[in-house]
Scaffold this active site. Sequence first.
Site, PDB file in Angstrom:
ATOM      1  N   SER A   1       0.836  -1.491  -0.417  1.00 59.92           N
ATOM      2  CA  SER A   1      -0.022  -0.400  -0.061  1.00 59.92           C
ATOM      3  C   SER A   1       0.754   1.094   0.079  1.00 59.92           C
ATOM      4  CB  SER A   1      -0.787  -0.049   1.231  1.00 59.92           C
ATOM      5  OG  SER A   1      -0.440  -0.405   2.179  1.00 59.92           O
TER       6      SER A   1
ATOM      7  N   HIS B   1      -2.148  -3.305  -6.508  1.00 61.09           N
ATOM      8  CA  HIS B   1      -3.024  -2.868  -5.275  1.00 61.09           C
ATOM      9  C   HIS B   1      -5.115  -2.753  -4.712  1.00 61.09           C
ATOM     10  CE1 HIS B   1      -3.603   0.827  -1.439  1.00 61.09           C
ATOM     11  NE2 HIS B   1      -4.076  -0.535  -1.322  1.00 61.09           N
TER      12      HIS B   1
ATOM     13  N   GLU C   1      -5.452  -0.279  -7.636  1.00 58.32           N
ATOM     14  CA  GLU C   1      -4.669   0.860  -7.906  1.00 58.32           C
ATOM     15  C   GLU C   1      -2.983  -0.146  -8.814  1.00 58.32           C
ATOM     16  OE1 GLU C   1      -3.240   4.572  -5.882  1.00 58.32           O
ATOM     17  OE2 GLU C   1      -3.250   3.044  -4.358  1.00 58.32           O
TER      18      GLU C   1
ATOM     19  N   ASN D   1      -3.811   6.009  -0.710  1.00 57.30           N
ATOM     20  CA  ASN D   1      -3.246   6.268   0.651  1.00 57.30           C
ATOM     21  C   ASN D   1      -2.340   7.798   0.751  1.00 57.30           C
ATOM     22  OD1 ASN D   1      -3.990   4.147   1.760  1.00 57.30           O
ATOM     23  ND2 ASN D   1      -2.462   2.752   1.261  1.00 57.30           N
TER      24      ASN D   1
HETATM   25  N1  CAA Z   1     -16.763  -9.997   1.644  1.00 58.05           N
HETATM   26  C1  CAA Z   1     -17.587  -9.596   0.679  1.00 58.05           C
HETATM   27  N2  CAA Z   1     -18.651  -8.975   1.468  1.00 58.05           N
HETATM   28  C2  CAA Z   1     -18.941  -8.428   2.037  1.00 58.05           C
HETATM   29  C3  CAA Z   1     -17.766  -7.682   2.805  1.00 58.05           C
HETATM   30  C4  CAA Z   1     -16.654  -8.945   2.895  1.00 58.05           C
HETATM   31  N3  CAA Z   1     -15.607  -8.923   3.517  1.00 58.05           N
HETATM   32  N4  CAA Z   1     -17.471  -7.215   3.489  1.00 58.05           N
HETATM   33  C5  CAA Z   1     -18.873  -6.535   4.058  1.00 58.05           C
HETATM   34  N5  CAA Z   1     -19.634  -6.548   2.717  1.00 58.05           N
HETATM   35  C6  CAA Z   1     -20.745  -6.496   1.532  1.00 58.05           C
HETATM   36  C7  CAA Z   1     -21.509  -7.047   1.817  1.00 58.05           C
HETATM   37  O1  CAA Z   1     -22.185  -8.289   2.720  1.00 58.05           O
HETATM   38  C8  CAA Z   1     -22.780  -6.115   1.643  1.00 58.05           C
HETATM   39  O2  CAA Z   1     -23.344  -6.315   0.538  1.00 58.05           O
HETATM   40  P1  CAA Z   1     -24.522  -5.956  -0.022  1.00 58.05           P
HETATM   41  O3  CAA Z   1     -24.969  -4.679  -0.220  1.00 58.05           O
HETATM   42  O4  CAA Z   1     -25.479  -6.829  -1.290  1.00 58.05           O
HETATM   43  O5  CAA Z   1     -25.979  -5.887   1.644  1.00 58.05           O
HETATM   44  C9  CAA Z   1     -22.310  -4.715   1.873  1.00 58.05           C
HETATM   45  O6  CAA Z   1     -21.043  -4.893   1.455  1.00 58.05           O
HETATM   46  C10 CAA Z   1     -22.186  -4.021   3.013  1.00 58.05           C
HETATM   47  O7  CAA Z   1     -21.557  -4.105   3.969  1.00 58.05           O
HETATM   48  P2  CAA Z   1     -22.916  -3.681   5.578  1.00 58.05           P
HETATM   49  O8  CAA Z   1     -24.029  -3.996   4.857  1.00 58.05           O
HETATM   50  O9  CAA Z   1     -22.370  -5.371   6.460  1.00 58.05           O
HETATM   51  O10 CAA Z   1     -21.902  -3.173   6.208  1.00 58.05           O
HETATM   52  P3  CAA Z   1     -21.842  -0.938   5.681  1.00 58.05           P
HETATM   53  O11 CAA Z   1     -22.969  -0.909   4.649  1.00 58.05           O
HETATM   54  O12 CAA Z   1     -21.459  -0.789   7.017  1.00 58.05           O
HETATM   55  O13 CAA Z   1     -20.477  -1.324   4.269  1.00 58.05           O
HETATM   56  C11 CAA Z   1     -18.233  -1.186   4.341  1.00 58.05           C
HETATM   57  C12 CAA Z   1     -19.330  -1.845   5.066  1.00 58.05           C
HETATM   58  C13 CAA Z   1     -18.023  -1.511   2.629  1.00 58.05           C
HETATM   59  C14 CAA Z   1     -16.797  -1.781   4.175  1.00 58.05           C
HETATM   60  C15 CAA Z   1     -18.333   0.686   4.596  1.00 58.05           C
HETATM   61  O14 CAA Z   1     -18.197   0.508   5.276  1.00 58.05           O
HETATM   62  C16 CAA Z   1     -17.292   0.878   3.765  1.00 58.05           C
HETATM   63  O15 CAA Z   1     -16.877   1.105   2.419  1.00 58.05           O
HETATM   64  N6  CAA Z   1     -15.987   1.213   4.459  1.00 58.05           N
HETATM   65  C17 CAA Z   1     -15.113   2.024   3.993  1.00 58.05           C
HETATM   66  C18 CAA Z   1     -13.892   1.039   3.519  1.00 58.05           C
HETATM   67  C19 CAA Z   1     -13.153   1.841   2.822  1.00 58.05           C
HETATM   68  O16 CAA Z   1     -12.400   3.019   2.916  1.00 58.05           O
HETATM   69  N7  CAA Z   1     -11.756   0.995   2.406  1.00 58.05           N
HETATM   70  C20 CAA Z   1     -10.646   1.437   2.067  1.00 58.05           C
HETATM   71  C21 CAA Z   1      -9.478   1.532   2.688  1.00 58.05           C
HETATM   72  S1  CAA Z   1      -7.630   1.770   2.484  1.00 58.05           S
HETATM   73  C22 CAA Z   1      -7.258   0.431   2.077  1.00 58.05           C
HETATM   74  O17 CAA Z   1      -7.784  -0.513   1.842  1.00 58.05           O
HETATM   75  C23 CAA Z   1      -6.466   0.671   1.274  1.00 58.05           C
HETATM   76  C24 CAA Z   1      -4.758   0.270   1.738  1.00 58.05           C
HETATM   77  O18 CAA Z   1      -3.795   0.023   0.923  1.00 58.05           O
HETATM   78  C25 CAA Z   1      -4.655   0.636   3.258  1.00 58.05           C
END
Ligand code: CAA
Length: 291
Positions: free
Chosen positions: A119, A140, A152, A190
Amino acid sequence: MDIRTIGVVGAGQMGNGIAHVMAQAGFDVLLNDINQDALARAVATIDKNMERQVTRGKTSPEDKAAAMARIRTTQAIADVGQTDLIIESATEREEIKNKIFESLTPHLAPHTILTSNTSSISITRLASRTDRPERFMGFHFMNPVPVMQLVELIRGIATDQPTYDACHAVVDRLGKTAASAEDYPAFIVNRILIPMINEAVYALYEGVGNVRSIDQAMKLGANHPMGPLELADFIGLDTCLAIMHVLHEGLADTKYRPCPLLTKYVEAGWLGRKTKRGFYDYRGEEPVPTR
Ligand code: CAA
């Protein structure tokens, strides 16, 4: 180049998500980790996450079974060398990644493309430790991998066009969207996201708000799906801190200095969800703020 088999090195949070989406897209996946328990946990997590997709009507039980059958595991890194595309997704520490690439190199098939899900670490520098900088690039994914649309793609200074095109075709086949980033510290997502999280920790450290008010402010005031501190726990505080160090050292600008409170949480072993404690305590029914 026709990519059919994918090697994933590291069966943690990102590795299991990558294996999950690759298997669903029809690739044969070989998932590697030095730790047998980590492999067993990864397969159980993939199974649980695919089951959730079945329950929500996103996939069928038959497709789930077929995808699960495409995932094999191994503790021997040499086995991974024969796959068409390798995605290293180990801990975000350069010496660990270097060791992995060094132990992989003697076992690689001539055509194998090597990539890292790093990342933040320099792709050019990682590539220079291998025998094939022209067939090496950054691949990424975002967490949670099955849900997030973006990948990415980062070219090192030596990455050739066929390698980039082959990786882009894999992203297309996953049904995800590629964004190209140049090889500078932390790339695009990031470079912007982690300093925002670090700033939220400074706001907490300086008493501008508490954990709940800071997260609520950004969720309701900026329409972010998670507050920055909740997101930090989700990513892992060790990963957030490692990325801040890469930015601070790589760009030599004091605006990227890691917040001492972030360092303190990491020193305590409070790394977020994965250790059940971070800016929230996850040991009970509901997450409880720790400040
Ligand atoms: N596997 C499969 N499906 C998943 C899952 C997983 N691990 N986690 C969540 N889901 C699915 C759920 O089944 C649900 O599907 P539907 O829309 O079909 O119902 C959907 O995702 C939404 O999940 P939830 O209803 O349980 O929960 P939510 O609405 O609160 O969403 C979230 C959860 C998608 C994680 C949301 O909170 C979100 O988008 N958060 C921000 C995530 C983010 O910013 N990620 C980037 C991080 S930075 C990075 O990764 C880079 C790095 O290098 C550090």
